[in-house]
Scaffold this motif. Structure first.
Motif, PDB file in Angstrom:
ATOM      1  N   HIS A  92     -78.598 -18.316  27.716  1.00 29.23           N
ATOM      2  CA  HIS A  92     -79.464 -18.716  26.604  1.00 29.23           C
ATOM      3  C   HIS A  92     -80.622 -17.735  26.442  1.00 29.23           C
ATOM      4  O   HIS A  92     -81.152 -17.577  25.345  1.00 29.23           O
ATOM      5  N   ALA A  93     -81.004 -17.107  27.537  1.00 27.47           N
ATOM      6  CA  ALA A  93     -82.049 -16.073  27.509  1.00 27.47           C
ATOM      7  C   ALA A  93     -81.800 -15.133  28.674  1.00 27.47           C
ATOM      8  O   ALA A  93     -81.223 -15.524  29.692  1.00 27.47           O
ATOM      9  N   ALA A  94     -82.239 -13.881  28.526  1.00 29.91           N
ATOM     10  CA  ALA A  94     -82.005 -12.909  29.594  1.00 29.91           C
ATOM     11  C   ALA A  94     -83.077 -11.830  29.591  1.00 29.91           C
ATOM     12  O   ALA A  94     -83.618 -11.465  28.542  1.00 29.91           O
ATOM     13  N   PHE A  95     -83.376 -11.368  30.793  1.00 29.13           N
ATOM     14  CA  PHE A  95     -84.098 -10.120  30.998  1.00 29.13           C
ATOM     15  C   PHE A  95     -83.021  -9.055  31.216  1.00 29.13           C
ATOM     16  O   PHE A  95     -82.261  -9.133  32.190  1.00 29.13           O
ATOM     17  N   LEU A  96     -82.938  -8.083  30.332  1.00 27.76           N
ATOM     18  CA  LEU A  96     -81.883  -7.068  30.403  1.00 27.76           C
ATOM     19  C   LEU A  96     -82.508  -5.688  30.448  1.00 27.76           C
ATOM     20  O   LEU A  96     -83.291  -5.316  29.576  1.00 27.76           O
ATOM     21  N   GLU A  97     -82.123  -4.926  31.444  1.00 26.66           N
ATOM     22  CA  GLU A  97     -82.652  -3.574  31.592  1.00 26.66           C
ATOM     23  C   GLU A  97     -82.273  -2.674  30.416  1.00 26.66           C
ATOM     24  O   GLU A  97     -81.125  -2.656  29.971  1.00 26.66           O
ATOM     25  N   ALA A  98     -83.266  -1.958  29.905  1.00 27.67           N
ATOM     26  CA  ALA A  98     -83.069  -0.870  28.949  1.00 27.67           C
ATOM     27  C   ALA A  98     -83.992   0.241  29.430  1.00 27.67           C
ATOM     28  O   ALA A  98     -85.074   0.454  28.890  1.00 27.67           O
ATOM     29  N   ASN A  99     -83.582   0.957  30.458  1.00 29.22           N
ATOM     30  CA  ASN A  99     -84.491   1.801  31.217  1.00 29.22           C
ATOM     31  C   ASN A  99     -84.848   3.098  30.525  1.00 29.22           C
ATOM     32  O   ASN A  99     -86.010   3.513  30.534  1.00 29.22           O
ATOM     33  N   TYR A 100     -83.865   3.767  29.909  1.00 30.60           N
ATOM     34  CA  TYR A 100     -84.155   5.111  29.415  1.00 30.60           C
ATOM     35  C   TYR A 100     -83.419   5.417  28.121  1.00 30.60           C
ATOM     36  O   TYR A 100     -82.350   4.864  27.828  1.00 30.60           O
ATOM     37  N   ASP A 101     -84.022   6.285  27.345  1.00 27.46           N
ATOM     38  CA  ASP A 101     -83.375   6.880  26.179  1.00 27.46           C
ATOM     39  C   ASP A 101     -82.673   8.147  26.642  1.00 27.46           C
ATOM     40  O   ASP A 101     -83.276   8.998  27.315  1.00 27.46           O
ATOM     41  N   GLU A 102     -81.425   8.284  26.330  1.00 26.50           N
ATOM     42  CA  GLU A 102     -80.631   9.403  26.856  1.00 26.50           C
ATOM     43  C   GLU A 102     -81.206  10.751  26.444  1.00 26.50           C
ATOM     44  O   GLU A 102     -81.251  11.698  27.245  1.00 26.50           O
ATOM     45  N   GLY A 103     -81.653  10.867  25.188  1.00 24.05           N
ATOM     46  CA  GLY A 103     -82.229  12.132  24.731  1.00 24.05           C
ATOM     47  C   GLY A 103     -83.538  12.454  25.420  1.00 24.05           C
ATOM     48  O   GLY A 103     -83.792  13.610  25.795  1.00 24.05           O
ATOM     49  N   MET A 104     -84.378  11.442  25.608  1.00 24.77           N
ATOM     50  CA  MET A 104     -85.660  11.657  26.279  1.00 24.77           C
ATOM     51  C   MET A 104     -85.458  12.049  27.739  1.00 24.77           C
ATOM     52  O   MET A 104     -86.164  12.921  28.264  1.00 24.77           O
ATOM     53  N   LEU A 105     -84.492  11.427  28.398  1.00 24.20           N
ATOM     54  CA  LEU A 105     -84.219  11.781  29.790  1.00 24.20           C
ATOM     55  C   LEU A 105     -83.727  13.219  29.892  1.00 24.20           C
ATOM     56  O   LEU A 105     -84.190  13.998  30.741  1.00 24.20           O
ATOM     57  N   GLU A 106     -82.808  13.593  29.033  1.00 22.87           N
ATOM     58  CA  GLU A 106     -82.226  14.941  29.076  1.00 22.87           C
ATOM     59  C   GLU A 106     -83.291  16.006  28.830  1.00 22.87           C
ATOM     60  O   GLU A 106     -83.303  17.051  29.496  1.00 22.87           O
ATOM     61  N   ALA A 107     -84.202  15.747  27.890  1.00 19.97           N
ATOM     62  CA  ALA A 107     -85.210  16.741  27.525  1.00 19.97           C
ATOM     63  C   ALA A 107     -86.474  16.657  28.380  1.00 19.97           C
ATOM     64  O   ALA A 107     -87.348  17.509  28.274  1.00 19.97           O
ATOM     65  N   GLY A 108     -86.547  15.656  29.240  1.00 24.77           N
ATOM     66  CA  GLY A 108     -87.774  15.397  29.968  1.00 24.77           C
ATOM     67  C   GLY A 108     -87.980  16.269  31.191  1.00 24.77           C
ATOM     68  O   GLY A 108     -87.162  17.134  31.530  1.00 24.77           O
ATOM     69  N   ARG A 109     -89.067  15.996  31.900  1.00 24.47           N
ATOM     70  CA  ARG A 109     -89.531  16.851  32.990  1.00 24.47           C
ATOM     71  C   ARG A 109     -88.893  16.533  34.334  1.00 24.47           C
ATOM     72  O   ARG A 109     -89.134  17.241  35.314  1.00 24.47           O
ATOM     73  N   TYR A 110     -88.087  15.465  34.425  1.00 26.58           N
ATOM     74  CA  TYR A 110     -87.508  15.088  35.713  1.00 26.58           C
ATOM     75  C   TYR A 110     -86.574  16.183  36.224  1.00 26.58           C
ATOM     76  O   TYR A 110     -85.843  16.795  35.426  1.00 26.58           O
ATOM     77  N   PRO A 111     -86.555  16.430  37.517  1.00 25.16           N
ATOM     78  CA  PRO A 111     -85.603  17.396  38.070  1.00 25.16           C
ATOM     79  C   PRO A 111     -84.167  16.888  37.905  1.00 25.16           C
ATOM     80  O   PRO A 111     -83.933  15.683  37.760  1.00 25.16           O
ATOM     81  N   TYR A 112     -83.238  17.833  37.967  1.00 22.11           N
ATOM     82  CA  TYR A 112     -81.842  17.508  37.687  1.00 22.11           C
ATOM     83  C   TYR A 112     -81.315  16.416  38.610  1.00 22.11           C
ATOM     84  O   TYR A 112     -80.605  15.500  38.170  1.00 22.11           O
TER      85      TYR A 112
END
Length: 277
Positions: free
Chosen positions: A157-177
């Protein structure tokens, strides 16, 4: 009777979710300090005296940071698998309760079921909390959707659902590979796209509330994540669980769920709360 839910915090800086009825409640994870947990519940008009247990999904610090102090102060049983508990610090003597997947635990009229998930922890689990005919899911820190997740999400009836990252933002971001690979590698986190596909394909017709959870500070944007869900939400209230503040308290009632009379993020901080009515 209705069930009340709230996110006290959601993100890599701490996770804690409240699910309860008029008589008892449980916390799923305890990743913020005891003091901060108390302050946020007080602002929402929620009572720590109703909390009867803490359930731990896995041992990462953003899910257990406040656990031992909170459990000791309020003498709360801590439910976790034995392997998870090994990494949770000094759980006060006598308060540990071993958790097993697909074994129901009854807390008053609440029934809590855990089931395994894909995540890079020793023995990670998600949770379904049931009260009568009302079912609430807490689904975060999931590397990939699996049949366990799909089957439970389709009943909520209700849920907390993970939506952690945007794929484009992750790919272009500063995180190491190596960190990017960990996040998207099947035992890290769900992307916005994966969460949206879950929602589109498996939401039940009676779902009333969805809280998008565990958004990355660096690789996601609350407005972006929310707007992906807007065209598919229908009458479902979709909101983003903040990494900085508590959410509203939501009343989940199959007869017609509405937001409970709690303190909203707007009232607390003056910040814009992304929500779809």
């Amino acid at each position: 009777m209705p069930v009340y839910i709230a996110s006290l915090n959601s993100g890599s800086n701490g996770n804690c979710y409240y699910v309860g009825n008029e008589h008892e409640a449980v916390l799923i994870d305890a990743g913020i300090s005891c003091r901060e947990t108390e302050k946020r519940m007080l602002r929402l008009g929620l009572s720590m005296q109703k909390v009867k247990a803490i359930f731990i999904s896995h041992e990462h610090s953003d899910h257990i940071r406040g656990l031992c102090v909170l459990a000791k102060k309020y003498h709360l049983p801590v439910y976790a698998t034995s392997r998870t508990a090994h990494f949770c610090g000094d759980i006060p003597n006598g308060l540990f309760r071993e958790l097993f997947g697909y074994t129901a635990i009854t807390i008053g009229s609440l029934v809590v079921n855990a089931f395994p998930k894909h995540h890079d922890a020793v023995e990670p689990h998600s949770f379904m909390i049931t009260d009568g005919d009302i079912r609430i899911g807490v689904f975060t820190d999931i590397g990939a959707p699996c049949e366990h997740l799909i089957n439970h999400f389709a009943q909520c009836h209700a849920a907390f659902l993970e939506a952690n990252y945007d794929e484009g933002m992750l790919e272009a971001g500063r995180y190491p590979y190596h960190l990017k690979r960990r996040i998207r590698g099947g035992k890290g986190h769900l992307s916005n796209r994966q969460a949206l596909q879950m929602f589109i394909d498996h939401k039940p017709h009676y779902m009333s509330h969805l809280l998008l959870a565990h958004l990355s500070k660096d690789n996601n944007d609350p407005e972006l994540a929310l707007q992906m869900f807007v065209p598919h939400a229908g009458n479902i209230h979709v909101s983003v669980a903040s990494r900085y503040n508590e959410s509203e308290v939501y009343c989940i009632d199959p007869a017609g769920a509405v937001a409970a009379s709690g303190v909203s993020l707007n009232q607390i901080t003056g910040q814009f709360q992304f929500a779809l009515s």
